[in-house]
Design a protein around this motif. Structure first.
Motif, PDB file in Angstrom:
ATOM      1  N   GLY A 147       0.762  -1.238   0.000  1.00 49.09           N
ATOM      2  CA  GLY A 147       0.000   0.000   0.000  1.00 49.09           C
ATOM      3  C   GLY A 147       0.792   1.287   0.000  1.00 49.09           C
ATOM      4  N   ALA A 148       2.121   1.209   0.012  1.00 48.66           N
ATOM      5  CA  ALA A 148       2.910   2.451  -0.047  1.00 48.66           C
ATOM      6  C   ALA A 148       2.543   3.214  -1.311  1.00 48.66           C
ATOM      7  N   THR A 149       2.446   4.503  -1.178  1.00 44.18           N
ATOM      8  CA  THR A 149       2.182   5.354  -2.331  1.00 44.18           C
ATOM      9  C   THR A 149       2.920   6.679  -2.140  1.00 44.18           C
ATOM     10  N   ASN A 150       3.360   7.245  -3.244  1.00 42.69           N
ATOM     11  CA  ASN A 150       3.956   8.578  -3.161  1.00 42.69           C
ATOM     12  C   ASN A 150       3.124   9.566  -3.972  1.00 42.69           C
ATOM     13  N   LYS A 151       1.842   9.284  -4.047  1.00 38.84           N
ATOM     14  CA  LYS A 151       0.885  10.156  -4.740  1.00 38.84           C
ATOM     15  C   LYS A 151       0.299  11.166  -3.755  1.00 38.84           C
ATOM     16  N   GLY A 152      -0.154  12.285  -4.276  1.00 34.18           N
ATOM     17  CA  GLY A 152      -0.814  13.297  -3.448  1.00 34.18           C
ATOM     18  C   GLY A 152       0.109  13.823  -2.368  1.00 34.18           C
ATOM     19  N   LEU A 153      -0.439  13.992  -1.170  1.00 39.57           N
ATOM     20  CA  LEU A 153       0.353  14.527  -0.055  1.00 39.57           C
ATOM     21  C   LEU A 153       1.496  13.598   0.352  1.00 39.57           C
ATOM     22  N   TYR A 154       1.362  12.314   0.035  1.00 41.37           N
ATOM     23  CA  TYR A 154       2.439  11.368   0.351  1.00 41.37           C
ATOM     24  C   TYR A 154       3.721  11.722  -0.403  1.00 41.37           C
ATOM     25  N   SER A 155       3.591  12.467  -1.516  1.00 43.07           N
ATOM     26  CA  SER A 155       4.793  12.843  -2.281  1.00 43.07           C
ATOM     27  C   SER A 155       5.700  13.749  -1.450  1.00 43.07           C
ATOM     28  N   ILE A 156       5.111  14.553  -0.578  1.00 39.78           N
ATOM     29  CA  ILE A 156       5.911  15.430   0.291  1.00 39.78           C
ATOM     30  C   ILE A 156       6.710  14.581   1.273  1.00 39.78           C
ATOM     31  N   MET A 157       6.047  13.628   1.887  1.00 39.62           N
ATOM     32  CA  MET A 157       6.715  12.719   2.829  1.00 39.62           C
ATOM     33  C   MET A 157       7.834  11.942   2.124  1.00 39.62           C
ATOM     34  N   ASP A 158       7.548  11.469   0.925  1.00 39.68           N
ATOM     35  CA  ASP A 158       8.533  10.719   0.140  1.00 39.68           C
ATOM     36  C   ASP A 158       9.778  11.569  -0.104  1.00 39.68           C
ATOM     37  N   ARG A 159       9.592  12.802  -0.540  1.00 41.11           N
ATOM     38  CA  ARG A 159      10.734  13.680  -0.826  1.00 41.11           C
ATOM     39  C   ARG A 159      11.524  14.010   0.442  1.00 41.11           C
ATOM     40  N   LEU A 160      10.820  14.242   1.537  1.00 42.09           N
ATOM     41  CA  LEU A 160      11.497  14.536   2.813  1.00 42.09           C
ATOM     42  C   LEU A 160      12.342  13.358   3.282  1.00 42.09           C
ATOM     43  N   ILE A 161      11.779  12.160   3.220  1.00 41.61           N
ATOM     44  CA  ILE A 161      12.512  10.971   3.673  1.00 41.61           C
ATOM     45  C   ILE A 161      13.711  10.713   2.776  1.00 41.61           C
ATOM     46  N   ARG A 162      13.531  10.828   1.474  1.00 41.21           N
ATOM     47  CA  ARG A 162      14.650  10.608   0.544  1.00 41.21           C
ATOM     48  C   ARG A 162      15.768  11.631   0.770  1.00 41.21           C
ATOM     49  N   ALA A 163      15.397  12.899   0.882  1.00 41.01           N
ATOM     50  CA  ALA A 163      16.406  13.950   1.097  1.00 41.01           C
ATOM     51  C   ALA A 163      17.120  13.734   2.421  1.00 41.01           C
ATOM     52  N   SER A 164      16.380  13.424   3.460  1.00 42.16           N
ATOM     53  CA  SER A 164      16.981  13.177   4.783  1.00 42.16           C
ATOM     54  C   SER A 164      17.936  11.994   4.729  1.00 42.16           C
ATOM     55  N   SER A 165      17.546  10.945   4.025  1.00 42.99           N
ATOM     56  CA  SER A 165      18.402   9.757   3.903  1.00 42.99           C
ATOM     57  C   SER A 165      19.697  10.098   3.181  1.00 42.99           C
ATOM     58  N   ARG A 166      19.597  10.873   2.117  1.00 49.40           N
ATOM     59  CA  ARG A 166      20.805  11.263   1.365  1.00 49.40           C
ATOM     60  C   ARG A 166      21.723  12.142   2.207  1.00 49.40           C
ATOM     61  N   ILE A 167      21.133  13.043   2.981  1.00 48.99           N
ATOM     62  CA  ILE A 167      21.937  13.902   3.865  1.00 48.99           C
ATOM     63  C   ILE A 167      22.641  13.054   4.920  1.00 48.99           C
ATOM     64  N   ALA A 168      21.926  12.114   5.519  1.00 51.38           N
ATOM     65  CA  ALA A 168      22.527  11.236   6.531  1.00 51.38           C
ATOM     66  C   ALA A 168      23.668  10.412   5.935  1.00 51.38           C
ATOM     67  N   ILE A 169      23.504   9.966   4.704  1.00 50.01           N
ATOM     68  CA  ILE A 169      24.566   9.209   4.021  1.00 50.01           C
ATOM     69  C   ILE A 169      25.804  10.088   3.868  1.00 50.01           C
ATOM     70  N   THR A 170      25.636  11.284   3.360  1.00 50.63           N
ATOM     71  CA  THR A 170      26.766  12.187   3.125  1.00 50.63           C
ATOM     72  C   THR A 170      27.501  12.494   4.428  1.00 50.63           C
ATOM     73  N   ILE A 171      26.761  12.793   5.476  1.00 53.94           N
ATOM     74  CA  ILE A 171      27.377  13.096   6.765  1.00 53.94           C
ATOM     75  C   ILE A 171      28.101  11.877   7.325  1.00 53.94           C
ATOM     76  N   SER A 172      27.446  10.722   7.282  1.00 53.63           N
ATOM     77  CA  SER A 172      28.010   9.511   7.895  1.00 53.63           C
ATOM     78  C   SER A 172      29.244   9.003   7.179  1.00 53.63           C
ATOM     79  N   GLU A 173      29.384   9.288   5.910  1.00 52.08           N
ATOM     80  CA  GLU A 173      30.597   8.887   5.197  1.00 52.08           C
ATOM     81  C   GLU A 173      31.822   9.590   5.768  1.00 52.08           C
ATOM     82  N   LYS A 174      31.653  10.843   6.153  1.00 51.20           N
ATOM     83  CA  LYS A 174      32.799  11.667   6.513  1.00 51.20           C
ATOM     84  C   LYS A 174      33.023  11.835   8.013  1.00 51.20           C
ATOM     85  N   ILE A 175      31.945  11.829   8.798  1.00 52.85           N
ATOM     86  CA  ILE A 175      32.093  12.172  10.221  1.00 52.85           C
ATOM     87  C   ILE A 175      31.686  10.990  11.097  1.00 52.85           C
TER      88      ILE A 175
END
Length: 175
Positions: A147-175
């Protein structure tokens, strides 16, 4: 062949990521065991969590064996992971499964990037990452099938989680 420092970065960030995945599932299970009642969802999350614990344990062992310092952000990632899991589950099954799908899609790309860079001198690490990537793809597919969906308002949640995950990856590689 990539540098020893790059391999250490891979292991550090993968350790943080897999531990983060465990924490997200712990947060989801906390919500499912206290506020939200959905036995089917709980069973799926418990099954996926077993894979993440296996992945985390492998990288935990690699960190110790290779004497690599884990990211200094582990305590923060733990807290944020539990919060993300708990909060997404409070929003309902679609949101909980979107949380899994969004994170797993970022990790799938992340692992693919690492696989393209690792050489034969890191054969065992490469094989493990290949297997773990396959598990992550399976989790993503389970999430969308559930049932996961990234349609409608869920698209905002999807983008936030993806961006946060990428930021955590970048930080964790170096620090």
């Amino acid at each position: 062949m990539i540098s020893k420092n790059k391999v250490q970065e891979f292991i550090r960030v993968d350790h943080a990521g897999e531990r983060g995945a465990v924490k997200i599932y712990e947060g989801q299970l906390l919500a499912l065991n206290t506020i939200v009642k959905n036995e089917d969802l709980k069973k799926k999350i418990e099954e996926m969590k077993v894979h993440e614990e296996e992945h985390c344990q492998f990288f935990e062992n690699e960190i110790k064996k290779r004497n690599i310092k884990p990211t200094k952000f582990l305590p923060l990632w733990d807290l944020l992971g539990v919060g993300l899991g708990f909060g997404s589950t409070l929003l309902g099954k679609k949101a909980a499964m979107l949380c899994t799908a969004s994170v797993e899609e970022v990790i799938e790309d992340h692992y693919q990037n690492q696989l393209e860079k690792l050489g034969d001198d890191e054969k065992n690490l490469k094989e493990k990452i290949k297997k773990f990537k396959s598990d992550e793809v399976m989790h993503k597919n389970i999430a969308y099938d559930s049932g996961a969906t990234n349609k409608g308002l869920y698209s905002i949640m999807d983008r936030l989680i993806r961006a946060s995950s990428r930021i955590a990856i970048t930080i964790s590689e170096k620090i």
